[in-house]
Design a protein around this motif. Structure first.
Motif, PDB file in Angstrom:
ATOM      1  N   LEU A 237       0.743  -1.190   0.053  1.00  7.52           N
ATOM      2  CA  LEU A 237       0.101   0.008   0.005  1.00  7.52           C
ATOM      3  C   LEU A 237       0.849   1.455  -0.044  1.00  7.52           C
ATOM      4  O   LEU A 237       1.907   1.374   0.879  1.00  7.52           O
ATOM      5  CB  LEU A 237      -0.811  -0.039   1.263  1.00  7.52           C
ATOM      6  N   ILE A 238       0.596   2.224  -0.884  1.00 11.57           N
ATOM      7  CA  ILE A 238       1.340   3.436  -0.877  1.00 11.57           C
ATOM      8  C   ILE A 238       0.194   4.505  -0.166  1.00 11.57           C
ATOM      9  O   ILE A 238      -0.794   4.661  -0.899  1.00 11.57           O
ATOM     10  CB  ILE A 238       1.523   3.800  -2.183  1.00 11.57           C
ATOM     11  N   GLY A 239       0.761   4.851   1.071  1.00 11.93           N
ATOM     12  CA  GLY A 239      -0.313   6.098   1.634  1.00 11.93           C
ATOM     13  C   GLY A 239      -0.890   5.350   2.674  1.00 11.93           C
ATOM     14  O   GLY A 239      -1.617   4.223   2.627  1.00 11.93           O
ATOM     15  N   PHE A 240      -1.024   5.997   3.794  1.00 12.78           N
ATOM     16  CA  PHE A 240      -1.675   5.244   4.930  1.00 12.78           C
ATOM     17  C   PHE A 240      -2.409   6.689   5.737  1.00 12.78           C
ATOM     18  O   PHE A 240      -2.593   6.654   7.043  1.00 12.78           O
ATOM     19  CB  PHE A 240      -0.893   4.645   6.019  1.00 12.78           C
ATOM     20  N   GLY A 241      -3.051   7.561   5.028  1.00 12.20           N
ATOM     21  CA  GLY A 241      -3.648   8.623   5.465  1.00 12.20           C
ATOM     22  C   GLY A 241      -5.269   8.183   5.698  1.00 12.20           C
ATOM     23  O   GLY A 241      -5.365   6.806   5.992  1.00 12.20           O
TER      24      GLY A 241
ATOM     25  N   VAL B  79       4.081   1.836   2.042  1.00 10.37           N
ATOM     26  CA  VAL B  79       5.079   3.263   1.893  1.00 10.37           C
ATOM     27  C   VAL B  79       4.128   4.300   2.776  1.00 10.37           C
ATOM     28  O   VAL B  79       3.015   4.695   2.239  1.00 10.37           O
ATOM     29  CB  VAL B  79       5.123   3.711   0.323  1.00 10.37           C
ATOM     30  N   ALA B  80       4.814   4.841   3.689  1.00 12.41           N
ATOM     31  CA  ALA B  80       4.029   5.860   4.578  1.00 12.41           C
ATOM     32  C   ALA B  80       5.165   6.614   5.351  1.00 12.41           C
ATOM     33  O   ALA B  80       6.261   6.392   5.664  1.00 12.41           O
ATOM     34  CB  ALA B  80       2.926   5.099   5.477  1.00 12.41           C
ATOM     35  N   ARG B  81       4.561   7.846   5.745  1.00 12.22           N
ATOM     36  CA  ARG B  81       5.489   8.480   6.803  1.00 12.22           C
ATOM     37  C   ARG B  81       5.391   8.109   8.023  1.00 12.22           C
ATOM     38  O   ARG B  81       4.586   7.203   8.540  1.00 12.22           O
ATOM     39  CB  ARG B  81       4.773  10.038   6.613  1.00 12.22           C
ATOM     40  N   ALA B  82       6.412   8.299   8.609  1.00  9.30           N
ATOM     41  CA  ALA B  82       6.813   7.889  10.127  1.00  9.30           C
ATOM     42  C   ALA B  82       5.740   7.653  11.056  1.00  9.30           C
ATOM     43  O   ALA B  82       5.662   6.962  11.782  1.00  9.30           O
ATOM     44  CB  ALA B  82       8.087   8.353  10.479  1.00  9.30           C
ATOM     45  N   HIS B  83       5.107   9.200  10.917  1.00 10.02           N
ATOM     46  CA  HIS B  83       4.049   9.419  11.994  1.00 10.02           C
ATOM     47  C   HIS B  83       2.878   8.493  11.874  1.00 10.02           C
ATOM     48  O   HIS B  83       1.836   8.389  12.667  1.00 10.02           O
ATOM     49  CB  HIS B  83       3.569  10.773  12.021  1.00 10.02           C
ATOM     50  N   HIS B  84       2.862   7.761  10.712  1.00 12.61           N
ATOM     51  CA  HIS B  84       1.466   6.757  10.660  1.00 12.61           C
ATOM     52  C   HIS B  84       2.008   5.148  11.078  1.00 12.61           C
ATOM     53  O   HIS B  84       1.153   4.401  11.390  1.00 12.61           O
ATOM     54  CB  HIS B  84       1.158   6.625   9.063  1.00 12.61           C
ATOM     55  N   ARG B  85       3.230   5.157  11.528  1.00 11.94           N
ATOM     56  CA  ARG B  85       3.680   3.595  12.037  1.00 11.94           C
ATOM     57  C   ARG B  85       2.817   2.976  13.140  1.00 11.94           C
ATOM     58  O   ARG B  85       2.664   1.876  12.927  1.00 11.94           O
ATOM     59  CB  ARG B  85       5.053   3.776  12.445  1.00 11.94           C
TER      60      ARG B  85
ATOM     61  N   VAL C 136      -3.371  -1.866  12.620  1.00  9.00           N
ATOM     62  CA  VAL C 136      -4.098  -2.483  11.553  1.00  9.00           C
ATOM     63  C   VAL C 136      -3.692  -3.425  10.959  1.00  9.00           C
ATOM     64  O   VAL C 136      -4.162  -4.679  10.709  1.00  9.00           O
ATOM     65  CB  VAL C 136      -4.451  -1.228  10.442  1.00  9.00           C
ATOM     66  N   LEU C 137      -2.193  -3.375  10.557  1.00 12.31           N
ATOM     67  CA  LEU C 137      -1.659  -4.573   9.994  1.00 12.31           C
ATOM     68  C   LEU C 137      -0.610  -5.667  10.305  1.00 12.31           C
ATOM     69  O   LEU C 137       0.112  -6.476   9.992  1.00 12.31           O
ATOM     70  CB  LEU C 137      -1.271  -3.849   8.490  1.00 12.31           C
ATOM     71  N   GLY C 138      -0.164  -5.154  11.625  1.00 15.52           N
ATOM     72  CA  GLY C 138       0.577  -5.669  12.537  1.00 15.52           C
ATOM     73  C   GLY C 138       2.014  -5.131  12.035  1.00 15.52           C
ATOM     74  O   GLY C 138       2.268  -4.116  11.903  1.00 15.52           O
ATOM     75  N   ASP C 139       2.987  -6.179  12.247  1.00 17.31           N
ATOM     76  CA  ASP C 139       4.312  -5.792  11.981  1.00 17.31           C
ATOM     77  C   ASP C 139       4.988  -6.026  10.952  1.00 17.31           C
ATOM     78  O   ASP C 139       5.734  -6.749  10.334  1.00 17.31           O
ATOM     79  CB  ASP C 139       5.331  -6.605  13.036  1.00 17.31           C
ATOM     80  N   VAL C 140       4.255  -5.182   9.771  1.00 23.38           N
ATOM     81  CA  VAL C 140       4.853  -5.237   8.260  1.00 23.38           C
ATOM     82  C   VAL C 140       5.740  -3.989   8.461  1.00 23.38           C
ATOM     83  O   VAL C 140       5.752  -3.047   8.979  1.00 23.38           O
ATOM     84  CB  VAL C 140       3.510  -4.711   7.049  1.00 23.38           C
ATOM     85  N   PRO C 141       6.659  -4.290   7.245  1.00 26.55           N
ATOM     86  CA  PRO C 141       7.592  -3.070   6.976  1.00 26.55           C
ATOM     87  C   PRO C 141       7.046  -1.674   6.488  1.00 26.55           C
ATOM     88  O   PRO C 141       6.073  -1.908   5.751  1.00 26.55           O
ATOM     89  CB  PRO C 141       8.548  -3.798   5.880  1.00 26.55           C
ATOM     90  N   VAL C 142       7.526  -0.870   7.012  1.00 22.94           N
ATOM     91  CA  VAL C 142       7.314   0.548   6.660  1.00 22.94           C
ATOM     92  C   VAL C 142       8.124   1.150   5.753  1.00 22.94           C
ATOM     93  O   VAL C 142       9.444   1.346   6.301  1.00 22.94           O
ATOM     94  CB  VAL C 142       6.697   1.710   7.793  1.00 22.94           C
ATOM     95  N   VAL C 143       8.106   1.381   4.408  1.00 25.19           N
ATOM     96  CA  VAL C 143       9.409   1.983   3.694  1.00 25.19           C
ATOM     97  C   VAL C 143       8.889   3.228   3.136  1.00 25.19           C
ATOM     98  O   VAL C 143       7.956   3.677   3.155  1.00 25.19           O
ATOM     99  CB  VAL C 143       9.609   0.927   2.373  1.00 25.19           C
ATOM    100  N   ASP C 144      10.190   3.563   2.696  1.00 21.84           N
ATOM    101  CA  ASP C 144       9.952   5.175   2.036  1.00 21.84           C
ATOM    102  C   ASP C 144      10.531   5.466   0.628  1.00 21.84           C
ATOM    103  O   ASP C 144      10.799   6.671   0.418  1.00 21.84           O
ATOM    104  CB  ASP C 144      10.329   6.313   3.148  1.00 21.84           C
TER     105      ASP C 144
ATOM    106  N   ALA D  30      11.036   3.812  -3.550  1.00 17.81           N
ATOM    107  CA  ALA D  30      10.699   2.990  -4.639  1.00 17.81           C
ATOM    108  C   ALA D  30      11.451   1.600  -4.683  1.00 17.81           C
ATOM    109  O   ALA D  30      10.706   0.509  -4.728  1.00 17.81           O
ATOM    110  CB  ALA D  30      10.734   3.412  -6.023  1.00 17.81           C
ATOM    111  N   ALA D  31      12.840   1.612  -4.535  1.00 20.83           N
ATOM    112  CA  ALA D  31      13.569   0.281  -4.431  1.00 20.83           C
ATOM    113  C   ALA D  31      13.081  -0.382  -3.052  1.00 20.83           C
ATOM    114  O   ALA D  31      13.066  -1.736  -3.437  1.00 20.83           O
ATOM    115  CB  ALA D  31      15.137   0.875  -4.446  1.00 20.83           C
ATOM    116  N   ALA D  32      12.835   0.072  -1.910  1.00 24.26           N
ATOM    117  CA  ALA D  32      12.364  -0.583  -0.956  1.00 24.26           C
ATOM    118  C   ALA D  32      11.148  -1.147  -1.068  1.00 24.26           C
ATOM    119  O   ALA D  32      10.932  -2.492  -0.674  1.00 24.26           O
ATOM    120  CB  ALA D  32      12.393   0.312   0.352  1.00 24.26           C
ATOM    121  N   LEU D  33      10.308  -0.817  -1.871  1.00 25.91           N
ATOM    122  CA  LEU D  33       8.911  -0.984  -2.071  1.00 25.91           C
ATOM    123  C   LEU D  33       9.043  -2.148  -2.895  1.00 25.91           C
ATOM    124  O   LEU D  33       8.469  -3.370  -2.764  1.00 25.91           O
ATOM    125  CB  LEU D  33       7.995   0.032  -2.716  1.00 25.91           C
ATOM    126  N   LEU D  34       9.684  -2.060  -4.025  1.00 22.55           N
ATOM    127  CA  LEU D  34       9.823  -3.372  -4.853  1.00 22.55           C
ATOM    128  C   LEU D  34      10.768  -4.471  -4.249  1.00 22.55           C
ATOM    129  O   LEU D  34      10.477  -5.698  -4.848  1.00 22.55           O
ATOM    130  CB  LEU D  34      10.798  -2.779  -6.051  1.00 22.55           C
TER     131      LEU D  34
END
Length: 121
Positions: free
Chosen positions: A5-9, A31-37, A43-51, A53-57
């Protein structure tokens, strides 16, 4: 299906909450800003939060759902499609720019990825 998911607003959080209930889907990252962690973990548990495109891929999603800004869409859409990963886009206003839209569709055609625009987006 492995989702990212890109965005967690407001919208991204709602999408995540609904899809988290689907037993056939699993989130590999967001993919989200740090304040959404904290909310992401709730909501999703311990999933990676990246910032990036390379990390997303690197998370190897099968489908990326974009629920962010036009700026974020421009940053992530082409790398996702170029990697052959399907993209479901919510920030569709950015696609009103015909040359940009044509470019993304060309990239998707070259790689076999799809650019999906949900009804009502």
């Amino acid at each position: 299906m492995k989702l990212a998911l890109i965005g967690f607003g407001g919208l991204g959080g709602i999408v995540a909450e609904h899809l988290a209930r689907d037993r056939q889907a699993s989130f590999v990252g967001v993919v989200a800003r740090a304040h959404h962690r904290e909310r992401i973990r709730a909501v999703l548990g311990d999933v990676p939060v990246v910032d990036t495109a390379a990390a997303l891929l690197a998370l190897e999603p099968e489908l990326v759902i974009e629920c962010a800004s036009h700026e974020a869409f421009r940053h992530y859409a082409e790398p996702v499609l170029r990697a052959g990963i399907d993209l479901l886009a919510v920030s569709v206003g950015v696609l009103a720019e015909a040359p940009y839209r044509a470019h993304l569709l060309e990239v998707a055609t070259e790689t076999g990825a799809t650019l999906q625009i949900p009804a009502g987006a």
